[in-house]
Design a protein around this motif. Sequence first.
Motif, PDB file in Angstrom:
ATOM      1  N   SER A   4     -19.881   1.658 -44.951  1.00 16.24           N
ATOM      2  CA  SER A   4     -19.389   2.878 -45.272  1.00 16.24           C
ATOM      3  C   SER A   4     -18.234   3.551 -46.272  1.00 16.24           C
ATOM      4  O   SER A   4     -17.434   2.479 -46.610  1.00 16.24           O
ATOM      5  CB  SER A   4     -19.468   3.525 -43.978  1.00 16.24           C
ATOM      6  OG  SER A   4     -17.966   3.860 -43.006  1.00 16.24           O
ATOM      7  N   MET A   5     -18.728   4.395 -46.613  1.00 12.63           N
ATOM      8  CA  MET A   5     -17.243   5.157 -47.901  1.00 12.63           C
ATOM      9  C   MET A   5     -16.035   4.772 -46.907  1.00 12.63           C
ATOM     10  O   MET A   5     -15.126   4.686 -47.777  1.00 12.63           O
ATOM     11  CB  MET A   5     -17.115   6.378 -47.926  1.00 12.63           C
ATOM     12  CG  MET A   5     -18.950   6.541 -48.986  1.00 12.63           C
ATOM     13  SD  MET A   5     -18.687   5.083 -50.790  1.00 12.63           S
ATOM     14  CE  MET A   5     -17.874   6.538 -52.256  1.00 12.63           C
ATOM     15  N   ARG A   6     -16.084   5.268 -45.875  1.00 10.62           N
ATOM     16  CA  ARG A   6     -14.492   5.480 -44.869  1.00 10.62           C
ATOM     17  C   ARG A   6     -14.145   3.504 -44.709  1.00 10.62           C
ATOM     18  O   ARG A   6     -12.993   3.424 -44.732  1.00 10.62           O
ATOM     19  CB  ARG A   6     -15.383   5.722 -43.787  1.00 10.62           C
ATOM     20  CG  ARG A   6     -15.118   7.372 -43.350  1.00 10.62           C
ATOM     21  CD  ARG A   6     -15.465   7.244 -42.134  1.00 10.62           C
ATOM     22  NE  ARG A   6     -15.425   9.240 -42.094  1.00 10.62           N
ATOM     23  CZ  ARG A   6     -16.470  10.304 -42.448  1.00 10.62           C
ATOM     24  NH1 ARG A   6     -17.501   9.589 -42.877  1.00 10.62           N
ATOM     25  NH2 ARG A   6     -16.476  10.732 -42.195  1.00 10.62           N
ATOM     26  N   GLN A   7     -14.751   2.820 -44.715  1.00 15.81           N
ATOM     27  CA  GLN A   7     -15.038   1.515 -44.559  1.00 15.81           C
ATOM     28  C   GLN A   7     -13.947   1.208 -45.318  1.00 15.81           C
ATOM     29  O   GLN A   7     -12.977  -0.042 -45.098  1.00 15.81           O
ATOM     30  CB  GLN A   7     -15.493   0.675 -43.485  1.00 15.81           C
ATOM     31  CG  GLN A   7     -16.464   0.695 -42.648  1.00 15.81           C
ATOM     32  CD  GLN A   7     -18.230  -0.532 -42.602  1.00 15.81           C
ATOM     33  OE1 GLN A   7     -18.822  -0.055 -42.579  1.00 15.81           O
ATOM     34  NE2 GLN A   7     -17.475  -1.623 -42.258  1.00 15.81           N
ATOM     35  N   ALA A  16     -12.674   2.872 -48.099  1.00 20.96           N
ATOM     36  CA  ALA A  16     -11.049   3.472 -47.930  1.00 20.96           C
ATOM     37  C   ALA A  16     -10.222   2.685 -47.412  1.00 20.96           C
ATOM     38  O   ALA A  16      -9.207   3.239 -47.959  1.00 20.96           O
ATOM     39  CB  ALA A  16     -11.089   4.629 -46.960  1.00 20.96           C
ATOM     40  N   LYS A  17     -11.355   2.381 -45.466  1.00 15.16           N
ATOM     41  CA  LYS A  17      -9.739   1.549 -44.511  1.00 15.16           C
ATOM     42  C   LYS A  17      -8.911   0.639 -45.461  1.00 15.16           C
ATOM     43  O   LYS A  17      -8.287  -0.053 -45.302  1.00 15.16           O
ATOM     44  CB  LYS A  17     -10.357   1.578 -43.483  1.00 15.16           C
ATOM     45  CG  LYS A  17      -9.547   1.018 -42.293  1.00 15.16           C
ATOM     46  CD  LYS A  17      -9.809   0.886 -41.577  1.00 15.16           C
ATOM     47  CE  LYS A  17      -9.269   0.637 -40.012  1.00 15.16           C
ATOM     48  NZ  LYS A  17      -9.688   0.710 -38.960  1.00 15.16           N
ATOM     49  N   GLN A  28      -7.703   7.569 -47.454  1.00 10.40           N
ATOM     50  CA  GLN A  28      -8.402   8.198 -47.476  1.00 10.40           C
ATOM     51  C   GLN A  28      -9.935   8.656 -47.992  1.00 10.40           C
ATOM     52  O   GLN A  28     -10.063   8.307 -48.785  1.00 10.40           O
ATOM     53  CB  GLN A  28      -7.952   9.831 -47.116  1.00 10.40           C
ATOM     54  CG  GLN A  28      -6.540   9.765 -46.348  1.00 10.40           C
ATOM     55  CD  GLN A  28      -7.371   9.440 -44.436  1.00 10.40           C
ATOM     56  OE1 GLN A  28      -7.995   9.759 -44.120  1.00 10.40           O
ATOM     57  NE2 GLN A  28      -6.894   8.562 -43.905  1.00 10.40           N
ATOM     58  N   ALA A  29     -10.523   8.812 -47.240  1.00 16.80           N
ATOM     59  CA  ALA A  29     -12.784   8.354 -47.272  1.00 16.80           C
ATOM     60  C   ALA A  29     -12.415   9.321 -48.707  1.00 16.80           C
ATOM     61  O   ALA A  29     -12.992   9.096 -49.521  1.00 16.80           O
ATOM     62  CB  ALA A  29     -13.859   8.885 -47.134  1.00 16.80           C
ATOM     63  N   LYS A  60     -21.659   6.618 -54.425  1.00 14.04           N
ATOM     64  CA  LYS A  60     -21.672   5.026 -54.070  1.00 14.04           C
ATOM     65  C   LYS A  60     -22.637   4.050 -54.233  1.00 14.04           C
ATOM     66  O   LYS A  60     -22.196   2.963 -54.546  1.00 14.04           O
ATOM     67  CB  LYS A  60     -22.126   5.147 -52.357  1.00 14.04           C
ATOM     68  CG  LYS A  60     -22.327   3.458 -51.432  1.00 14.04           C
ATOM     69  CD  LYS A  60     -22.739   3.778 -49.690  1.00 14.04           C
ATOM     70  CE  LYS A  60     -22.801   2.599 -48.745  1.00 14.04           C
ATOM     71  NZ  LYS A  60     -23.659   3.023 -47.662  1.00 14.04           N
TER      72      LYS A  60
END
Lengths: 195, 195
Positions: free
Chosen positions: B33-36, B38-39, B44-45, B55
């Motif tokens: 995921s984009m969140r992963q 970003a993390k 932040q995403a 993506k």
Amino acid sequence: MARTQGSHSGITGPRIRAAALRLFAQHGYAAVSMRQIAKEVGVQAGALYNYTPDKQSLLFRLMETHMRELLAAWAQEGASGDALAQLKSFVCFHIRFHMERPDAVFIAYMELRNLNEENFVGIEALRRRYEDALEQILKDGVASGCFRIPDTKIATLAVIAMLNGVMTWYRSGGRLSLEEVEGVYWEMVRKAVGG
Amino acid sequence: MARTQGSHSGITGPRIRAAALRLFAQHGYAAVSMRQIAKEVGVQAGALYNYTPDKQSLLFRLMETHMRELLAAWAQEGASGDALAQLKSFVCFHIRFHMERPDAVFIAYMELRNLNEENFVGIEALRRRYEDALEQILKDGVASGCFRIPDTKIATLAVIAMLNGVMTWYRSGGRLSLEEVEGVYWEMVRKAVGG
DNA sequence: GTCTATAGATCGATAGAC
DNA sequence: GTCTATCGATCTATAGAC
């Protein structure tokens, strides 16, 4: 005894696996939803869980079935003769078997990273057994002076990698027949091992 | 001119691509995921969208960069001599270049199905150019009587498939050095083309 | 350029009716 | 064995503050 409502003579299970096989091969395990599989089968998503405890088990079963069929088919082939004859049997068998199951082959090689650890170990063990079958032929050939191979382990992996490449380009009805392809690859493998 | 709040000296872009490369290779494009991403970068995403429109473009850029670097590096290699010498250059170059970028290689081969049609066509054209470079060497060798190859197109794909197999098993610090691996594979390729 | 917050969609899996 | 309905989580992408 009468079947209950909605039963489809027990063929839903195989149809689910067939749909999952096709969709996983085309789009990848992670990109396919249970709803997509259900739609292809013609049932609602909830019904899938009568046949698999979860999505992961569905993937594992497809891969395990493929690997066990591969090992069983090679055992059935019963290659005999000297190492050269056995290697030729292996090359033709490998190409033929894999060309008949492009989706299962694709999944077995591409979706390993989507298996949980326990399932991954199981599939790798089966793959290892298949590689060992080829390596034994190469070792026998080296022992009998039939082959000249500096490293049988590397040669095993190199031969399988080369043969698997067929599936990335071969399409039936193309320029070459499957028999011709087998002949070309066998010639390259034979020369590569110094036979 | 002073940078605005939160700027990181313009290195966020490369860090995003590095994180995406690693995560896509490990888990697969669809599973990340984009969140992963970003993390892993430490933002932040939403901030990712300052560097990629979506993506899909992020994946495409990674693959395109890899293929262009591959073609540029081979051009830089400037293989010379007869076909046999050029083929040896190619084999060693291919193994070395690809071993240095396992994540990019993995993505370039595994995530083709996750490209949209336009992007897929673009990547395939680049890959085709690389294959053509090898096939030209094989054709030259056949013309000069240096090689004996029934079908240069199949031989091209077979050689590349065989060489790519290295990445599925080679780990630095293992039984063989990279030079030894290059030697073993070169020997097999040389014999396979009848050189 | 990065943040917070969220819209809007979709996911895997489960519950209970039939 | 399949259905409808839904929970709770997660996703991509965007809006607006700073």
